[in-house]
Design an enzyme around this catalytic site. Structure first.
Site, PDB file in Angstrom:
ATOM      1  N   GLY A 254       0.845  -1.195   0.000  1.00  0.00           N
ATOM      2  CA  GLY A 254       0.000   0.000   0.000  1.00  0.00           C
ATOM      3  C   GLY A 254       0.873   1.235   0.000  1.00  0.00           C
ATOM      4  N   ASP A 277       0.858  -1.529  -4.863  1.00  0.00           N
ATOM      5  CA  ASP A 277      -0.415  -0.827  -4.693  1.00  0.00           C
ATOM      6  C   ASP A 277      -1.264  -1.134  -5.924  1.00  0.00           C
ATOM      7  OD1 ASP A 277      -2.442   1.055  -3.803  1.00  0.00           O
ATOM      8  OD2 ASP A 277      -0.856   2.044  -2.649  1.00  0.00           O
ATOM      9  N   PHE A 309      -4.455  -6.019  -1.841  1.00  0.00           N
ATOM     10  CA  PHE A 309      -4.083  -6.783  -0.643  1.00  0.00           C
ATOM     11  C   PHE A 309      -5.245  -7.520   0.002  1.00  0.00           C
ATOM     12  CE2 PHE A 309      -3.618  -2.208   1.065  1.00  0.00           C
ATOM     13  CZ  PHE A 309      -4.964  -2.070   1.356  1.00  0.00           C
ATOM     14  N   ARG A 324       2.267   1.413   6.447  1.00  0.00           N
ATOM     15  CA  ARG A 324       2.054   2.683   7.150  1.00  0.00           C
ATOM     16  C   ARG A 324       0.651   3.192   6.843  1.00  0.00           C
ATOM     17  NH1 ARG A 324       3.657   8.923   6.225  1.00  0.00           N
ATOM     18  NH2 ARG A 324       2.446   8.459   4.346  1.00  0.00           N
ATOM     19  N   HIS A 328      -5.144   0.904   9.898  1.00  0.00           N
ATOM     20  CA  HIS A 328      -6.122   1.774  10.578  1.00  0.00           C
ATOM     21  C   HIS A 328      -7.253   2.215   9.653  1.00  0.00           C
ATOM     22  CE1 HIS A 328      -4.356   6.082   9.643  1.00  0.00           C
ATOM     23  NE2 HIS A 328      -4.536   5.382   8.552  1.00  0.00           N
TER      24      HIS A 328
END
Length: 440
Positions: A254, A277, A309, A324, A328
């Site tokens: 990503g 990505d 992913f 990173r 979240h």
């Protein structure tokens, strides 16, 4: 016996004094002058890649200051300040009208009479907006109704990536925040953790718009905002606080347009980097790498491999897999799929680095495991209180945009364990943390 109230306040004053002096010392190490709200240029430390020491000092300073104010001010004073705060609206208006760009041409300041003609806003209302911001140290009121740029307002220039990130919060996320209560009480949204039941999606549907936040957000704005997260979060401190000399290959999962992997390639040129990505993202990434790090392309130190992913594993057998601000973005079910797919690609020597905010509680528990996460000194709240405010605001941001969340170390361990991973080490980088996992 617990210390008296006065003793606790005196201790907070000591923390404020010592942490402020520590921050001053950090600025002096990196430049001759220490910045103030009257500074009109950036300080060399403002965009340094290693800001852990400064962020730790400011974390103490902000946390102790707010706790002292909350202790001494009347409670109604403090609580109304939580809600009666429209800094975000003024910030959004200033950015949308390019106020900082205009004032750059007038270093001695410009009267609102003239500024209003340039930007097309009524002069008295414009003055009120700018005075709100100047009262917080953003813009300087150099004479009555005459405003000039300062170090903070320079961040709002259209050329600064952080202005893009700030505008997203002021103009877009704020709409979703306004619907937070409605989604807590709407039966369709209240108990759901599906990404399409986020408050922002609720607002978009009310407007007749379809798709996820990622579909709706302009790609250029989003990528610029992701670049801005580096200096905001201090995330590039990972370049200095992880043993990169021990590894040879890195897969940035990503990777976006190379917000971390480009500076990583410059700081540690021995690394072979794989950016993964979606195809349309990597198309933009190649152009950015060609502009920012052409030597890495020429020396074949970076490769671009498409990846969804949720549907497949990344390139197998890399030393480090780096995530990173990925986990979240997703509720637990989706995050678990991502981690399972990465674990399939990992070898016995591979490490997974999850780089995110880490949530900790506001109560002090002697039996609690801290996993190398810093704990504030007494009498401060153990999570540094307002000194770590952004991570809790960011937790709400993830809820508003994606119905996702920032997680505690225990949360991350639970997700990773289900994917066959074990926690090996935690690197506390002041604002964020890097959790290192290996195969169990």
């Amino acid at each position: 016996m617990a210390p008296s109230g006065e003793a606790q306040l005196e201790a907070l004053l000591e923390i404020i004094n010592s942490s402020a002096r520590q921050a001053i010392s950090e600025y002096k190490k990196h430049g001759n002058d220490v910045p103030t709200i009257h500074s009109t240029e950036f300080h060399p430390l403002d965009f340094a890649t290693d800001t852990v020491a400064l962020k730790k000092a400011v974390r103490l300073l902000e946390g102790a200051c707010q706790q002292l104010c909350a202790s001494l001010a009347p409670p109604q004073h403090t609580v109304i300040n939580f809600a009666q705060c429209y800094d975000w609206a003024c910030t959004g208006a200033a950015i949308r009208k390019g106020i900082a760009d205009v004032l750059e041409k007038y270093p001695s300041g410009l009267h609102v009479r003239d500024l209003s003609r340039i930007v097309g806003l009524e002069k008295a209302k414009l003055a009120r907006i700018l005075r709100v911001l100047a009262s917080k140290g953003c813009f300087s009121e150099v004479d009555t109704d005459t405003f000039a740029n300062n170090r903070l307002s320079l961040i709002m220039k259209s050329s600064n990536d952080c202005s893009c990130l700030t505008a997203i919060h002021a103009q877009d996320v704020s709409r979703g925040a306004g619907a937070l209560y409605e989604t807590l009480t709407d039966p369709e949204y209240a108990t759901s953790y599906e990404p399409d039941k986020a408050p922002m999606i609720y607002v978009l549907k009310q407007k007749g718009l379809k798709g996820s936040f990622f579909d709706w957000m302009k790609a250029d704005d989003y990528h610029r905002a992701m670049i801005a997260l580096g200096p905001v979060m201090g995330s590039l401190s990972i370049l200095h606080h992880y043993p990169w000399s021990e590894v040879a290959t890195v897969c940035d999962v990503g990777a976006s347009i190379g917000s971390v992997s480009i500076p990583l390639s410059k700081a540690h040129p021995h690394l072979k980097i794989t950016d993964q990505d979606l195809p349309e993202v990597l198309e933009s990434a190649r152009d950015i790498w060609q502009k920012e790090a052409p030597e890495a392309l020429q020396e074949q130190r970076v490769e671009f491999v498409t990846l969804n992913f949720f549907e497949e594993a990344p390139v197998a057998g890399k030393d480090v897999y780096y995530l990173r601000n990925i986990i979240h973005d997703w509720p637990d079910a989706e995050a678990a799929v991502i981690l399972r797919n990465i674990s399939k690609a990992m070898g016995s020597q591979s490490r997974l680095l999850i780089h995110d905010y880490v949530i900790t509680g506001a109560t002090r528990r002697p039996d609690e495991q801290h996993f190398e996460i810093d704990i504030a000194p007494e009498p401060m709240l153990p999570n540094f209180g307002a000194g770590n405010s952004r991570k809790y605001q960011q937790d709400l941001n993830m809820w508003i945009l994606h119905n996702a969340k920032e997680r505690s170390v225990d949360d991350q361990i639970a997700l990773a364990s289900a994917a066959g991973l074990r926690l090996a080490k935690v690197y506390d980088l002041a604002e964020t943390a890097v959790l290192e996992f290996k195969l169990a």
